[in-house]
Design a protein around this motif. Structure first.
Motif, mmCIF file in Angstrom:
data_model
loop_
_atom_site.group_PDB
_atom_site.id
_atom_site.type_symbol
_atom_site.label_atom_id
_atom_site.label_comp_id
_atom_site.label_asym_id
_atom_site.label_seq_id
_atom_site.Cartn_x
_atom_site.Cartn_y
_atom_site.Cartn_z
ATOM 1 N N PHE A 1 0.774 -1.242 0.000
ATOM 2 C CA PHE A 1 0.000 0.000 0.000
ATOM 3 C C PHE A 1 0.806 1.294 0.000
ATOM 4 O O PHE A 1 0.228 2.354 -0.253
ATOM 5 N N ALA A 2 2.098 1.253 0.285
ATOM 6 C CA ALA A 2 2.851 2.510 0.438
ATOM 7 C C ALA A 2 2.805 3.355 -0.831
ATOM 8 O O ALA A 2 2.631 4.587 -0.769
ATOM 9 N N HIS A 3 2.955 2.731 -1.993
ATOM 10 C CA HIS A 3 2.938 3.505 -3.240
ATOM 11 C C HIS A 3 1.561 4.106 -3.506
ATOM 12 O O HIS A 3 1.445 5.202 -4.064
ATOM 13 N N LEU A 4 0.509 3.408 -3.082
ATOM 14 C CA LEU A 4 -0.841 3.935 -3.268
ATOM 15 C C LEU A 4 -1.103 5.120 -2.331
ATOM 16 O O LEU A 4 -1.770 6.088 -2.703
ATOM 17 N N VAL A 5 -0.577 5.022 -1.109
ATOM 18 C CA VAL A 5 -0.716 6.140 -0.169
ATOM 19 C C VAL A 5 -0.002 7.368 -0.719
ATOM 20 O O VAL A 5 -0.518 8.492 -0.650
ATOM 21 N N ALA A 6 1.184 7.166 -1.269
ATOM 22 C CA ALA A 6 1.945 8.299 -1.806
ATOM 23 C C ALA A 6 1.220 8.979 -2.955
ATOM 24 O O ALA A 6 1.308 10.202 -3.127
ATOM 25 N N GLN A 7 0.490 8.205 -3.754
ATOM 26 C CA GLN A 7 -0.195 8.748 -4.933
ATOM 27 C C GLN A 7 -1.582 9.302 -4.627
ATOM 28 O O GLN A 7 -2.139 10.057 -5.428
ATOM 29 N N ALA A 8 -2.141 8.937 -3.491
ATOM 30 C CA ALA A 8 -3.548 9.248 -3.220
ATOM 31 C C ALA A 8 -3.782 10.740 -3.020
ATOM 32 O O ALA A 8 -3.011 11.433 -2.355
ATOM 33 N N ASP A 9 -4.865 11.216 -3.600
ATOM 34 C CA ASP A 9 -5.316 12.593 -3.407
ATOM 35 C C ASP A 9 -6.404 12.546 -2.342
ATOM 36 O O ASP A 9 -7.568 12.233 -2.626
ATOM 37 N N VAL A 10 -6.027 12.830 -1.102
ATOM 38 C CA VAL A 10 -6.931 12.604 0.019
ATOM 39 C C VAL A 10 -6.962 13.829 0.929
ATOM 40 O O VAL A 10 -6.113 14.716 0.836
ATOM 41 N N THR A 11 -7.935 13.835 1.829
ATOM 42 C CA THR A 11 -8.025 14.901 2.820
ATOM 43 C C THR A 11 -6.871 14.772 3.813
ATOM 44 O O THR A 11 -6.291 13.692 3.982
ATOM 45 N N PRO A 12 -6.520 15.850 4.496
ATOM 46 C CA PRO A 12 -5.442 15.768 5.493
ATOM 47 C C PRO A 12 -5.712 14.717 6.573
ATOM 48 O O PRO A 12 -4.792 14.015 7.003
ATOM 49 N N ALA A 13 -6.955 14.595 7.015
ATOM 50 C CA ALA A 13 -7.273 13.614 8.055
ATOM 51 C C ALA A 13 -7.050 12.191 7.550
ATOM 52 O O ALA A 13 -6.488 11.347 8.260
ATOM 53 N N ARG A 14 -7.497 11.916 6.321
ATOM 54 C CA ARG A 14 -7.298 10.565 5.790
ATOM 55 C C ARG A 14 -5.808 10.275 5.589
ATOM 56 O O ARG A 14 -5.351 9.167 5.881
ATOM 57 N N ARG A 15 -5.051 11.253 5.104
ATOM 58 C CA ARG A 15 -3.619 11.008 4.929
ATOM 59 C C ARG A 15 -2.980 10.706 6.284
ATOM 60 O O ARG A 15 -2.105 9.830 6.378
ATOM 61 N N ALA A 16 -3.385 11.402 7.322
ATOM 62 C CA ALA A 16 -2.836 11.126 8.654
ATOM 63 C C ALA A 16 -3.140 9.695 9.071
ATOM 64 O O ALA A 16 -2.287 9.002 9.630
ATOM 65 N N ARG A 17 -4.367 9.240 8.795
ATOM 66 C CA ARG A 17 -4.728 7.858 9.165
ATOM 67 C C ARG A 17 -3.927 6.846 8.354
ATOM 68 O O ARG A 17 -3.451 5.839 8.887
ATOM 69 N N LEU A 18 -3.771 7.100 7.061
ATOM 70 C CA LEU A 18 -3.048 6.151 6.209
ATOM 71 C C LEU A 18 -1.571 6.086 6.592
ATOM 72 O O LEU A 18 -0.996 4.997 6.683
ATOM 73 N N VAL A 19 -0.957 7.227 6.834
ATOM 74 C CA VAL A 19 0.453 7.254 7.211
ATOM 75 C C VAL A 19 0.643 6.597 8.579
ATOM 76 O O VAL A 19 1.639 5.899 8.819
ATOM 77 N N SER A 20 -0.323 6.805 9.482
ATOM 78 C CA SER A 20 -0.252 6.165 10.792
ATOM 79 C C SER A 20 -0.274 4.647 10.664
ATOM 80 O O SER A 20 0.496 3.937 11.335
#
Length: 495
Positions: free
Chosen positions: A125-144
């Protein structure tokens, strides 16, 4: 339904929409919004609402959302077969390539971690997280979740960096619940990495953040993370108290530690003359399924707890460690080797103790667990071997049933090395003794070394030295380094 205004707004919108697929997305978004704050039982109605939106023929997007929420809530509420939902969700996401959608990407990552397969999060999933256009809250959850997966699968340094980034993102998004979760995991990771001051600071912050966000999910797991701080700090009494709390409240079911917590506590009881209590503790818990983290070693560990001085039982336990070769077991294997090595030392079996303590050192060094490594190195030093800080310890003759007597120090085998009551450990009249880690710092500082020099000598950070010094000054009732030097001379610290 929920105190969270945004979640209620999402659920209200779901009621108003006539499109079942759109309604399912809104309900799933509400679940992720409150999954860190709501009591697990109160999430169950979301499962029912998603179930009502399923159709025949099935819509893959809705099915993936339903199985994710049903599985996550089911695991938290200990429903039978909950993991089947998680497996189904992952299969649907993969088959229909749904993980380009940020919502389904988050579903897949949650399912993977809940299934205790953290080693899969980064490669999948790391490459998908890097490419995702998401809200700041969702990015925080994904990176966590990426950071947690890294640390949980044995890459503590990368996991620590990821969780610090997740915390920064959560702060920028104004999401106290996500910040609380990331900070709580950092308590454990900083302690294992050896920065006890950072771990203690994170513990205070995590408790405050959990209270401010009303995060029941985080609050329930802070103690599990605090246990690592007590273990790495050398405070066996605090570690034992937390362990008894964890076993009594069944914390650890979601991290895979529910069995190891109980086995650790039973080990403590068995090695401190409470064989009946140890047996009762294990009788209430069958061995886990073979796929469970640590499962290959737990039956042999159970056998050793029943016969803690038996060489054959210890040999069987040691042999079983070879089965702990999955990334998720990179923390378990050195811990078990440490327990066995300490018991061999107590029984006078120096060669066996050395071998197993070296296994523990190698395992902890490989994953970046400098804090726990320092404790094992102390035990090696107690055997008269190089590799630990040069500190003298009180010794007690321990009978060796299968060989000559060996003078080895009293040492609690279920935790880090601490002087037992009666040892010449510095103490105030009120009975507050220094932990062994504090003793090492006090000796070094009293010898005239700077904090930086002490940190280099003991293999810890300068912040950790400052953390210990604060405790030392408080316990000994001194105000500065000069008074500490005079006090340690009077009390013969560590002599």
């Amino acid at each position: 339904m929920f105190p969270d205004v945004d979640a209620d707004r999402l659920l209200s919108a779901a009621r108003r929409t006539a499109d079942p697929a759109a309604a399912a997305r809104l309900i799933a978004e509400a679940f992720f919004h409150v999954s860190r704050t709501a009591d697990p039982a109160t999430l169950s109605p979301l499962v029912d609402r998603l179930a009502a939106l399923r159709s025949d023929p099935a819509r893959p997007q809705t099915e993936a959302l339903f199985h994710t929420v049903a599985g996550a809530v089911g695991v938290r509420t200990r429903k039978p077969h909950a993991t089947r939902h998680l497996e189904s969700a992952l299969r649907i996401v993969e088959t229909h390539r749904l993980d380009a959608d940020p919502l389904h990407l988050e579903c897949a990552m949650l399912c993977t971690l809940t299934l205790m397969r953290p080693q899969e999060t980064r490669p999948r999933f790391a490459h998908l997280v890097a490419q995702a256009d998401v809200t700041p809250a969702r990015r925080a959850r994904l990176v966590s979740m990426l950071g947690l997966g890294d640390a949980w699968s044995g890459d503590l340094l990368r996991g620590r960096a990821g969780l610090h980034e997740a915390r920064r993102l959560a702060q920028a998004a104004g999401r106290l619940d996500i910040e609380a979760e990331a900070t709580s995991w950092l308590v454990k990771i900083e302690a294992m990495c050896g920065d006890l001051a950072a771990s203690a600071a994170c513990l205070t912050q995590a408790r405050d953040l959990a209270a401010r966000s009303g995060s029941r999910w985080v609050a329930a797991h802070i103690a599990e993370c605090a246990a690592a701080l007590h273990l790495a700090s050398g405070d066996t009494d605090a570690w034992l108290g937390v362990l008894e709390f964890l076993v009594g409240t069944v914390v650890g079911a979601n991290s895979g530690l529910i069995f190891e917590h109980r086995w650790e506590l039973a080990t403590h009881y068995a090695l401190h003359g409470r064989a009946d209590a140890a047996a009762a503790l294990l009788a209430a818990m069958p061995d886990p399924p073979l796929g469970w983290p640590g499962a290959p070693a737990l039956p042999a560990w159970r056998g050793w707890i029943a016969q803690p001085a038996d060489p054959a039982a210890m040999a069987r336990f040691e042999a079983s460690l070879a089965g702990l070769n999955r990334p998720v077991e990179r923390l378990s294997r050195p811990r078990m080797a440490w327990l066995l090595g300490a018991q061999h030392a107590r029984l006078g079996r120096r060669a066996d103790a050395t071998r197993l303590l070296e296994v523990a050192c190698t395992g902890y060094a490989a994953i970046g667990a400098a804090g726990l490594l320092a404790q094992v190195m102390t035990d090696l030093q107690r055997l008269g071997l190089p590799g630990g800080p040069a500190v003298a310890f009180p010794a007690t003759a321990v009978p060796a049933p299968d060989g000559p007597r060996l003078a080895v120090p009293v040492h609690r085998p279920d935790g880090p090395s601490l002087a037992e009551p009666g040892g010449k450990h510095a103490a105030r009249p009120d009975g507050q003794r220094l932990t062994e880690a504090e003793t090492r710092v006090a000796q070094a500082v009293a010898g005239g070394r700077s904090n930086r020099e002490v940190a280099a000598l003991l293999g810890v950070s300068a912040k950790t030295v400052e953390f210990h010094l604060g405790n030392i000054f408080r316990k000994l009732g001194v105000r500065n380094r000069t008074e500490l030097a005079a006090t340690t001379s009077t009390l013969q610290l560590g002599a």
